[in-house]
Design an enzyme around this catalytic site. Structure first.
Site, short mmCIF file in Angstrom:
data_model
loop_
_atom_site.label_atom_id
_atom_site.label_comp_id
_atom_site.label_asym_id
_atom_site.label_seq_id
_atom_site.Cartn_x
_atom_site.Cartn_y
_atom_site.Cartn_z
N GLY A 88 0.84 -1.20 0.00
CA GLY A 88 0.00 0.00 0.00
C GLY A 88 0.87 1.25 0.00
N SER A 89 2.02 1.16 0.68
CA SER A 89 2.93 2.30 0.70
C SER A 89 3.48 2.56 -0.69
CB SER A 89 4.09 2.03 1.67
OG SER A 89 3.59 1.78 2.95
N ASP A 196 -7.46 1.39 3.86
CA ASP A 196 -8.23 0.88 5.00
C ASP A 196 -9.73 0.86 4.71
OD1 ASP A 196 -5.85 0.75 6.29
OD2 ASP A 196 -6.10 2.59 7.43
N SER A 221 -4.06 -1.55 0.03
CA SER A 221 -3.01 -2.37 0.64
C SER A 221 -3.55 -3.77 0.86
CB SER A 221 -2.61 -1.79 2.00
OG SER A 221 -1.85 -2.75 2.74
N HIS A 226 -5.44 -6.04 6.47
CA HIS A 226 -6.40 -5.29 5.64
C HIS A 226 -7.57 -6.15 5.18
CE1 HIS A 226 -4.19 -1.47 5.42
NE2 HIS A 226 -3.22 -2.26 5.79
N ASN A 294 10.97 -0.39 -9.41
CA ASN A 294 10.38 -1.69 -9.74
C ASN A 294 9.57 -2.09 -8.52
OD1 ASN A 294 9.60 -4.24 -10.23
ND2 ASN A 294 11.65 -5.11 -10.41
#
Ligand SMILES: Cc1ncc(COP(=O)(O)O)c(C=O)c1O
Length: 453
Positions: A88-89, A196, A221, A226, A294
């Site tokens: 998710g980041s 979320d 994410s 999650h 990547n």
């Protein structure tokens, strides 16, 4: 000797048997003081069978499962473009960096430009803004929605503002109606960190739409707590063709070529184009239109994701049911606890149940959290609470550079000092929910009895 098909069949059969034996051994019993986690993977033999299938295939990098997942996930969300990535980041990084692409001309975000966000949330919603040299502008939140306070938006706006990038807090949608209109009025990008809130809905333009699909870009994410998981994983989605092209390029090394792994010459012009100042006909596979990364996933992750997608509707319903169950039974304690409320015009797909402790409750957030943890109920903070107070901000805070804040963020500080949350994930049984409710009630009764002495 058995052939590979026969062996594969046997392996799959054994995999299913293994899953059922393990599940039996792992089942949770609250009477044996086993910990009630705030979240966890919920899966059955299908996830492990898919994973086993992908590992026997041994393609390893993004492949057929990734393609299938991206297609099905886009269909679920009803979006034109969806790309998986490794977290998710990373999805947030891709979403933000896409907005810095020169292909966006005067709408691109440049270093020094401002991006409106909140400090009460997860750090990697904000990190890409700072890493790029743009300036996060922190706006306060409203309680008990714990989302951006739209009445503060005009105060945050300057000629440098280029975007709004925020999360739907614990599944509760932020005021998309107002925010989208405001962004359109001021020609700003809107990025929805939907990590979320997968499955949350918002009523806008006369219809219910899934969060993450209403702004310009949405992110997900698939980290285990999650709504659904791949172990590690994420996704970026958009209906904007140009943004999609940029996101794909950034995810895949910055390349101009869009061939899937293992495929050549999708564009049919592999050796037949003029790119930058390269010699004419330079191999398109190695032409770079962005400074990229990547961030691809492996097909093993996608294989798990495909099986999880089949359960997503059930996951969402279970989260909503569990949240309602907690809310109804904790309601009598709203004299001392601030209980969460869904935002207007929304149907949240909850990530957690956020509880605030009132100023005059007679006990503190830390008191109730200690009690619950001692009684085997796992609790969580609202992530960073107030991100500006963290060590990563020391230098910027001390020098008062690199960010701005609007007002004194009173509610953000309430989230940091007086709130915590417990889980509503689909693995929660009624017994577990009842146990959590009983613990909270017990604590409040003891605290109030002591207070009245
Ligand atoms: C709102 C929000 N955004 C982003 C992330 C980052 O996701 P990941 O852990 O997959 O990097 C999280 C993580 O839990 C999150 O809660």
């Amino acid at each position: 000797m058995k052939n590979s098909d026969q062996l594969r069949l046997e392996i799959m059969q054994l995999t299913k048997e293994y899953y059922h034996a393990k599940k039996h051994e792992d089942s949770i019993d609250v009477n044996r003081n086993q910990r009630i986690h705030y979240a966890g993977r919920v899966y059955d033999d299908n996830e492990i069978v898919n994973l086993m299938d992908a590992s026997l295939e041994f393609w390893l990098t993004s492949g057929k499962y990734t393609k299938q997942f991206e297609k099905q996930f886009a269909r679920f969300l009803n979006v034109k473009h969806c790309y998986t990535c490794n977290s998710g980041s990373s999805a947030n990084l891709l979403a933000f960096m896409a907005l810095t692409s020169p292909l966006l001309k005067e709408k691109r975000i440049l270093p020094g430009d401002e991006v409106i966000t909140v400090a009460a949330g997860f750090p990697t919603t904000v990190a890409p803004i700072i890493q790029y040299g743009a300036v996060p502008v922190f706006v306060d939140i409203t309680i008990p929605q714990y989302n951006i306070d739209c009445t503060q938006l005009d105060k945050a706006l300057t000629h440098k503002t280029k975007a709004v990038m925020i999360a739907h807090t614990l599944g509760n949608p932020f005021n998309l109606g107002e925010l989208k209109q405001w962004c359109q009025k001021h020609r700003l990008w809107l990025v929805e960190d939907n990590c979320d809130a997968l499955g949350s809905e918002y009523y806008i333009d006369g219809e219910w739409k899934l969060t993450g699909t209403i702004g310009d870009i949405g992110t997900s994410s698939f980290y285990p707590p999650h709504h659904m998981t791949m172990g590690e994983g994420g996704a970026v989605y958009t209906n904007n063709h140009l943004l999609a092209k940029i996101i794909l390029s950034l995810r895949d090394w910055g390349r101009d070529c869009y061939c899937p792994s293992g495929i050549d010459n999708t564009c049919c012009n592999r050796f037949n184009g003029q790119h930058g100042q390269l010699p004419f006909g330079y191999d398109h596979k190695y032409v770079y239109s962005h400074f990229g990364y990547n961030l691809k996933i492996t097909d093993l992750q996608a294989a798990i994701g495909c099986a999880q997608l089949d359960k997503l509707e059930y996951f969402i319903k279970a989260r909503i049911d569990n949240w309602n169950y907690l809310k109804n039974r904790l309601d009598p304690m709203s004299n001392v606890l601030v209980l969460p409320e869904p935002s207007e015009n929304s149907k949240p797909s909850w990530f957690g149940f956020l509880i605030g402790v009132k100023e005059d409750a007679g006990f503190t957030r830390d008191d109730i959290v200690s009690y619950l943890e001692e009684h085997h109920v796992q609790t969580r903070m609202l992530f960073a609470g107030n991100l500006i107070m963290h060590p990563c901000f020391d230098e910027m805070r001390n020098e008062q550079t690199g960010y701005r804040q609007i007002g004194n963020l009173v509610n953000t500080n309430f989230a940091m000092n007086q709130s915590f949350w417990v889980g509503v994930y689909p693995g929660m049984t009624q017994e577990m929910l009842d146990y959590m409710i009983a613990c909270i009630k017990q604590f409040v009764n003891i605290a109030m009895a002591e207070d009245s002495l």
